[in-house]
Structure formats: structure tokens, C-alpha cells
Design a protein around this motif. Structure first.
Motif, PDB file in Angstrom:
ATOM      1  N   PRO A  37      17.626   7.393  -8.481  1.00 30.39           N
ATOM      2  CA  PRO A  37      16.983   8.715  -8.342  1.00 30.39           C
ATOM      3  C   PRO A  37      15.748   8.868  -9.217  1.00 30.39           C
ATOM      4  CG  PRO A  37      19.371   8.938  -8.484  1.00 30.39           C
ATOM      5  CD  PRO A  37      19.064   7.493  -8.763  1.00 30.39           C
ATOM      6  N   TRP A  38      15.743   8.218 -10.390  1.00 31.43           N
ATOM      7  CA  TRP A  38      14.586   8.302 -11.283  1.00 31.43           C
ATOM      8  C   TRP A  38      13.539   7.223 -10.991  1.00 31.43           C
ATOM      9  CZ3 TRP A  38      19.541   6.990 -12.532  1.00 31.43           C
ATOM     10  CH2 TRP A  38      19.764   5.660 -12.875  1.00 31.43           C
ATOM     11  N   ASN A  39      13.836   6.342 -10.057  1.00 32.36           N
ATOM     12  CA  ASN A  39      12.898   5.271  -9.711  1.00 32.36           C
ATOM     13  C   ASN A  39      13.025   4.937  -8.221  1.00 32.36           C
ATOM     14  OD1 ASN A  39      10.972   3.232  -9.993  1.00 32.36           O
ATOM     15  ND2 ASN A  39      12.505   1.697 -10.540  1.00 32.36           N
ATOM     16  N   PRO A  40      12.651   5.873  -7.354  1.00 26.87           N
ATOM     17  CA  PRO A  40      12.811   5.638  -5.911  1.00 26.87           C
ATOM     18  C   PRO A  40      11.873   4.559  -5.403  1.00 26.87           C
ATOM     19  CG  PRO A  40      11.575   7.655  -6.298  1.00 26.87           C
ATOM     20  CD  PRO A  40      12.061   7.178  -7.648  1.00 26.87           C
ATOM     21  N   GLY A  41      12.201   4.019  -4.238  1.00 28.93           N
ATOM     22  CA  GLY A  41      11.423   2.919  -3.676  1.00 28.93           C
ATOM     23  C   GLY A  41      10.079   3.360  -3.140  1.00 28.93           C
ATOM     24  N   GLY A  42       9.079   2.458  -3.255  1.00 27.96           N
ATOM     25  CA  GLY A  42       7.753   2.729  -2.726  1.00 27.96           C
ATOM     26  C   GLY A  42       7.744   2.651  -1.209  1.00 27.96           C
ATOM     27  N   TYR A  43       6.974   3.542  -0.570  1.00 32.18           N
ATOM     28  CA  TYR A  43       6.953   3.660   0.885  1.00 32.18           C
ATOM     29  C   TYR A  43       5.508   3.776   1.357  1.00 32.18           C
ATOM     30  CZ  TYR A  43       7.456   6.002   5.443  1.00 32.18           C
ATOM     31  OH  TYR A  43       7.367   6.350   6.760  1.00 32.18           O
ATOM     32  N   GLY A  44       5.171   3.055   2.418  1.00 30.49           N
ATOM     33  CA  GLY A  44       3.825   3.125   2.970  1.00 30.49           C
ATOM     34  C   GLY A  44       3.523   1.916   3.829  1.00 30.49           C
ATOM     35  N   GLY A 100       0.830  -1.193   0.000  1.00 28.89           N
ATOM     36  CA  GLY A 100       0.000   0.000   0.000  1.00 28.89           C
ATOM     37  C   GLY A 100       0.866   1.245   0.000  1.00 28.89           C
ATOM     38  N   ALA A 101       1.800   1.311  -0.941  1.00 29.99           N
ATOM     39  CA  ALA A 101       2.713   2.450  -1.010  1.00 29.99           C
ATOM     40  C   ALA A 101       1.944   3.727  -1.332  1.00 29.99           C
ATOM     41  CB  ALA A 101       3.801   2.195  -2.051  1.00 29.99           C
ATOM     42  N   VAL A 102       2.204   4.778  -0.568  1.00 32.39           N
ATOM     43  CA  VAL A 102       1.520   6.049  -0.783  1.00 32.39           C
ATOM     44  C   VAL A 102       2.450   7.112  -1.357  1.00 32.39           C
ATOM     45  CG1 VAL A 102      -0.243   5.655   0.959  1.00 32.39           C
ATOM     46  CG2 VAL A 102       1.923   6.710   1.625  1.00 32.39           C
ATOM     47  N   LEU A 103       3.748   6.852  -1.384  1.00 36.42           N
ATOM     48  CA  LEU A 103       4.672   7.787  -1.997  1.00 36.42           C
ATOM     49  C   LEU A 103       5.935   7.061  -2.432  1.00 36.42           C
ATOM     50  CD1 LEU A 103       7.144   8.565   0.242  1.00 36.42           C
ATOM     51  CD2 LEU A 103       5.228   9.721   1.324  1.00 36.42           C
ATOM     52  N   GLN A 104       6.664   7.691  -3.330  1.00 33.15           N
ATOM     53  CA  GLN A 104       7.954   7.191  -3.775  1.00 33.15           C
ATOM     54  C   GLN A 104       9.022   8.016  -3.073  1.00 33.15           C
ATOM     55  OE1 GLN A 104       8.058   4.449  -5.980  1.00 33.15           O
ATOM     56  NE2 GLN A 104       5.879   4.526  -5.500  1.00 33.15           N
ATOM     57  N   SER A 105       9.852   7.387  -2.252  1.00 32.29           N
ATOM     58  CA  SER A 105      10.780   8.124  -1.402  1.00 32.29           C
ATOM     59  C   SER A 105      12.187   7.581  -1.553  1.00 32.29           C
ATOM     60  CB  SER A 105      10.336   8.042   0.067  1.00 32.29           C
ATOM     61  OG  SER A 105      11.268   8.684   0.910  1.00 32.29           O
ATOM     62  N   TRP A 106      13.028   8.333  -2.248  1.00 31.80           N
ATOM     63  CA  TRP A 106      14.434   7.941  -2.357  1.00 31.80           C
ATOM     64  C   TRP A 106      15.127   8.076  -1.009  1.00 31.80           C
ATOM     65  CZ3 TRP A 106      19.196  10.135  -1.570  1.00 31.80           C
ATOM     66  CH2 TRP A 106      20.291   9.430  -2.092  1.00 31.80           C
ATOM     67  N   GLY A 107      14.779   9.137  -0.254  1.00 34.93           N
ATOM     68  CA  GLY A 107      15.421   9.358   1.032  1.00 34.93           C
ATOM     69  C   GLY A 107      15.150   8.243   2.027  1.00 34.93           C
ATOM     70  N   ARG A 108      13.938   7.688   2.007  1.00 32.09           N
ATOM     71  CA  ARG A 108      13.589   6.633   2.955  1.00 32.09           C
ATOM     72  C   ARG A 108      13.895   5.239   2.421  1.00 32.09           C
ATOM     73  NH1 ARG A 108      10.220   7.745   7.389  1.00 32.09           N
ATOM     74  NH2 ARG A 108       9.285   9.823   7.450  1.00 32.09           N
ATOM     75  N   CYS A 109      13.698   5.045   1.132  1.00 37.02           N
ATOM     76  CA  CYS A 109      13.738   3.687   0.590  1.00 37.02           C
ATOM     77  C   CYS A 109      14.843   3.449  -0.427  1.00 37.02           C
ATOM     78  CB  CYS A 109      12.391   3.342  -0.048  1.00 37.02           C
ATOM     79  SG  CYS A 109      11.007   3.363   1.119  1.00 37.02           S
ATOM     80  N   GLY A 110      15.601   4.489  -0.783  1.00 37.09           N
ATOM     81  CA  GLY A 110      16.673   4.284  -1.740  1.00 37.09           C
ATOM     82  C   GLY A 110      16.139   4.057  -3.136  1.00 37.09           C
ATOM     83  N   GLY A 111      16.908   3.316  -3.918  1.00 38.14           N
ATOM     84  CA  GLY A 111      16.554   3.094  -5.307  1.00 38.14           C
ATOM     85  C   GLY A 111      17.228   4.117  -6.204  1.00 38.14           C
TER      86      GLY A 111
END
Length: 279
Positions: free
Chosen positions: A120-127, A107-118
């Protein structure tokens, strides 16, 4: 051509040296054969539901997170502050190290490079994420109209708990000191929960039991701790390192058999699980 004994010894030495230098053939971080449990599949506790905020960002290994979950082997686990990549690793560790096999929905609600890495053009899903030993259907992921200082939302699935089909919700409400935002979020969530006679609502509500923003949830469901309710908050076990109860297993159409709050070194939130039975 027949090779002499000395030649075979040289070949063997070269093979061993190559294996040491190249490492395992599996991808980096994968588990070798010695990690596979003696018993391939272990049974979960069929009527156990667990909620856990993983803490993000926190310097925690996913193998340690998996070990915490495996200690209690719930049928259903709702995770908050969860990165998709971390949950994938946790599920792999649960299966390969602990013999516990789960389906997973995100249930990812945002794409967050700072929290989840990945990338820069495809940050990890967070939620949020839900892991269930039984298959899950009718997956819904919703973002709240107002997340507060960070996007927040809820997810819901249909799965099996205690031998009955049930709608399971997992949510993470707005951060502390945003009471009005949380009240609106609970209103959105409660409207969906009310559509189901049998529902389990788990998550980090960022609010103590007496908080006014939880009023609509208390009208629909009871806490897995039968002694925890508005007006009796002093009997509610804290679920965080700062000694507040923010995490809940709300039951609708189920009754609690037992529950446990388990402090741990892995997160600033305690593990909370409940064994439940259909009402």
C-alpha cells in the motif's frame, strides 16, 4: 564410522522427502531447468515493430502474454496499460521460455495499487513500456498536462529498427468520449515527433482514423497499413474486440513492408505489428 546399507537408504529417503516438501530452490514462480529452451537465444525479426494494449485489469497470465509476443518476435514492442512488475515477468518469460532477449524501459505515469498491486505504501508503476532487442538511449517519459479521467502520457527512446537509429514513441491517449482531451494530447505528442525526420509512433490512441483529434498525426506520418487513412476508414482493420481501430503504428521516414492484426484471447486489444524499411 561406516554407515550400513539400511542407514544410507534412510538418508536417501529423507533427502528426497525434503526436496519434495521444500520445492525448487529458486524463488516462487521462477522457471526450473526444464523450462530453459534448447536454444538459449532466438533471433528477433529485425525490422518488426509491435504495439499491444495488455488490458488492465484483466485476468491474464504473464506467461500467456509473453507467448503472444514470442509468436511474432518483434524487434521493438510498445505496451500500454502495463504494470512494471508484469513487464518484468514478461521479459523473463520471453528470455527463459522463448529465447528472446530484450532491453526494457518504462514510462509509468502513475502509481496504482488497484491496477498493479504492491505494498500500500509502494504501489506498482502503471503506464507504458518499450521492449527492444537493441539497446535504448535518451529515454524520455512525459505525462500529458491533461490526462482526462486518468493520468496518461507518452515515452520516447532512441533505438535501432531496420538497421537505422530511430526515435520510437509509445503513448496511450485519454479514454473514449474525451475527444477534446485527446486532441490536446496529440498536439503535445506531434510537436515532439515533428523534431525527428525518422520516427515510429506506436500506441493506443482511443480514436478511429477519421477522428478529428488525430489530424496532427496524419500530417506528420502514415499508418503501417498503406490503405488506412482518413477518409478511407472502412479499409482499416479493427484492432479491438469492439471492432474499432484504436491502435496504430505511425511511420515517419519509414515505409511499411507488411502488417498484421492478430486477435487473441489474452487482451481486448489485438496484437498489431508492422515490418518496416527506412524510406
Amino acid at each position: 564410522m561406516v554407515l550400513g546399507k539400511g542407514t544410507w537408504l534412510l538418508v536417501g529417503a529423507l533427502v528426497v522427502a525434503w526436496m519434495v516438501l521444500s520445492g525448487p530452490s529458486a524463488p516462487s514462480g521462477a522457471l526450473d531447468a526444464r523450462s530453459v529452451p534448447a536454444k538459449p537465444v532466438r533471433d528477433v525479426v529485425p525490422n518488426r515493430v509491435m504495439t499491444w494494449n495488455l488490458c488492465n485489469p484483466c485476468k491474464t497470465g504473464n506467461d500467456d502474454r509473453a507467448a503472444e509476443i514470442a509468436t511474432f518476435a518483434p524487434q521493438v514492442i510498445g505496451l500500454q496499460e502495463a504494470c512494471v512488475g508484469d513487464v518484468e515477468k514478461i521479459r523473463d518469460y520471453l528470455e527463459n521460455l522463448h529465447g528472446l532477449v530484450y532491453h526494457v524501459e518504462y514510462g509509468a505515469v502513475l502509481q496504482s495499487w488497484g491496477r498493479c498491486g504492491g505494498a500500500p505504501w509502494n504501489p506498482g508503476g502503471y503506464g507504458e513500456a518499450i521492449l527492444s532487442a537493441a539497446p535504448m538511449t535518451d529515454v524520455v517519459t512525459e505525462e500529458y498536462p491533461d490526462g482526462g479521467s486518468e493520468d496518461r502520457g507518452y515515452m520516447e527512446v532512441t533505438t535501432t529498427v531496420g538497421g537505422r537509429p530511430v526515435r520510437v514513441f509509445n503513448t496511450h491517449l485519454a479514454e473514449r468520449r474525451q475527444e477534446a482531451v485527446r486532441a490536446d494530447q496529440v498536439g503535445v505528442l506531434a510537436k515532439e515527433v515533428a523534431r525527428h525526420d525518422r520516427a515510429i509512433v506506436i500506441g493506443d490512441f482511443n480514436a478511429v482514423p477519421d477522428a478529428y483529434e488525430l489530424t496532427k498525426m496524419w500530417r506528420l506520418a502514415t499508418d503501417a497499413d498503406p490503405h488506412c487513412r482518413p477518409g478511407a476508414a472502412t479499409t482499416c482493420e479493427p484492432t479491438t474486440d469492439w471492432q474499432s481501430k484504436f491502435d496504430y503504428v505511425f511511420l515517419r521516414g519509414y515505409v511499411p513492408a507488411r502488417h498484421r492484426v492478430h486477435p487473441n484471447q489474452v487482451s481486448d486489444h489485438h496484437v498489431l505489428y508492422a515490418d518496416v524499411n527506412p524510406a
